[in-house]
Design a protein around this motif. Structure first.
Motif, PDB file in Angstrom:
ATOM      1  N   ASN A   1       0.835  -1.190   0.000  1.00 43.60           N
ATOM      2  CA  ASN A   1       0.000   0.000   0.000  1.00 43.60           C
ATOM      3  C   ASN A   1       0.868   1.238   0.000  1.00 43.60           C
ATOM      4  OD1 ASN A   1      -1.417   2.247   1.705  1.00 43.60           O
ATOM      5  ND2 ASN A   1      -3.051   0.997   0.849  1.00 43.60           N
TER       6      ASN A   1
ATOM      7  N   VAL B   1      -1.410  -7.727   7.604  1.00 42.97           N
ATOM      8  CA  VAL B   1      -0.868  -6.451   7.156  1.00 42.97           C
ATOM      9  C   VAL B   1       0.310  -6.138   8.070  1.00 42.97           C
ATOM     10  CG1 VAL B   1      -1.260  -3.967   6.932  1.00 42.97           C
ATOM     11  CG2 VAL B   1      -3.033  -5.587   6.214  1.00 42.97           C
TER      12      VAL B   1
ATOM     13  N   THR C   1       0.707  -6.357   2.569  1.00 42.89           N
ATOM     14  CA  THR C   1      -0.216  -7.456   2.841  1.00 42.89           C
ATOM     15  C   THR C   1       0.507  -8.741   2.473  1.00 42.89           C
ATOM     16  OG1 THR C   1      -2.153  -6.096   2.428  1.00 42.89           O
ATOM     17  CG2 THR C   1      -2.467  -8.476   2.337  1.00 42.89           C
TER      18      THR C   1
ATOM     19  N   SER D   1      -6.217  -0.536   8.966  1.00 42.63           N
ATOM     20  CA  SER D   1      -6.026  -1.598   7.969  1.00 42.63           C
ATOM     21  C   SER D   1      -7.352  -2.048   7.379  1.00 42.63           C
ATOM     22  CB  SER D   1      -5.295  -2.792   8.599  1.00 42.63           C
ATOM     23  OG  SER D   1      -3.976  -2.437   8.942  1.00 42.63           O
TER      24      SER D   1
ATOM     25  N   LYS E   1      -8.309  -1.669   3.427  1.00 39.72           N
ATOM     26  CA  LYS E   1      -8.804  -2.847   2.688  1.00 39.72           C
ATOM     27  C   LYS E   1     -10.115  -2.509   1.977  1.00 39.72           C
ATOM     28  CE  LYS E   1     -10.120  -7.620   3.683  1.00 39.72           C
ATOM     29  NZ  LYS E   1     -10.255  -8.623   4.747  1.00 39.72           N
TER      30      LYS E   1
ATOM     31  N   SER F   1     -10.693  -2.175  -2.228  1.00 39.15           N
ATOM     32  CA  SER F   1     -11.720  -2.953  -2.920  1.00 39.15           C
ATOM     33  C   SER F   1     -12.631  -2.042  -3.734  1.00 39.15           C
ATOM     34  CB  SER F   1     -12.535  -3.738  -1.896  1.00 39.15           C
ATOM     35  OG  SER F   1     -13.586  -4.425  -2.520  1.00 39.15           O
TER      36      SER F   1
END
Length: 181
Positions: A60, A89, A113, A143, A147, A151
């Motif tokens: 990330n 993570v 990740t 986290s 996430k 998505s």
């Protein structure tokens, strides 16, 4: 295998002297070299937590905040911030230190990740994370948010879902010339 582990049980750090072989023509350490070190420490931290081989699933956002000079010490610190069923993570922080002055700089932080694998390469469950401080709750919640945003970002810009009319105005003021047919 333990059902839950604290982040303290898997924390890891490494320090390395930056040599001329790590530098570019400007005397700064290559970002790619630092990314390699970050990936190594994320692997070590995730493997220590899961007691298994781990692979990098994603990284990330990496922003290089301050350059690292040849001759400086670089310290990387890693800890588990989040655990899913088979993924973790790992938060990685990079700092440099001028040996002569003792001045330290935060160079970057990123989130890797990592997924635990068995000997056949199949994803396997990892121990959950014991959250025992407000800072741990903040990192875990952050986290989850990252996430969710990843998505959403992936589906919103998928070519089958993308609607140019929704984004064309965002190009105003940018260094772009539209020549759509």
């Amino acid at each position: 295998m333990k059902e839950y582990k604290s982040s303290k049980e898997s924390r890891i750090s490494i320090t390395e002297l930056m040599l001329p072989a790590h530098s570019n023509f400007g005397g700064k350490v290559h970002g790619g070299y630092i990314l390699n070190l970050m990936d190594q420490i994320a692997f070590a931290c995730a493997s220590k937590h899961s007691r298994s081989y781990c692979v990098t699933a994603s990284v990330n956002k990496v922003d290089f905040l301050n350059p690292i000079e040849v001759g400086e010490l670089v310290t990387l610190k890693a800890s588990i911030n989040y655990t899913g069923r088979t993924s973790m993570v790992v938060g990685v922080r990079v700092e440099s230190e001028n040996i002569r002055s003792g001045k330290k700089k935060h160079c970057n932080s990123s989130y890797f990740t990592m997924v635990a694998k068995d000997l056949e390469g199949k994803s396997i469950p990892v121990p959950g994370l014991v959250v025992d401080s407000i800072e741990d709750v903040r990192r875990f919640a952050r986290s989850i948010q990252r996430k969710s945003e990843a998505s959403s970002r992936t589906s919103r810009f998928d070519s089958s879902n993308f609607k140019v009319k929704d984004y064309i105005a965002h190009l105003d003021g940018e260094n772009v010339k539209l020549n759509l047919k």
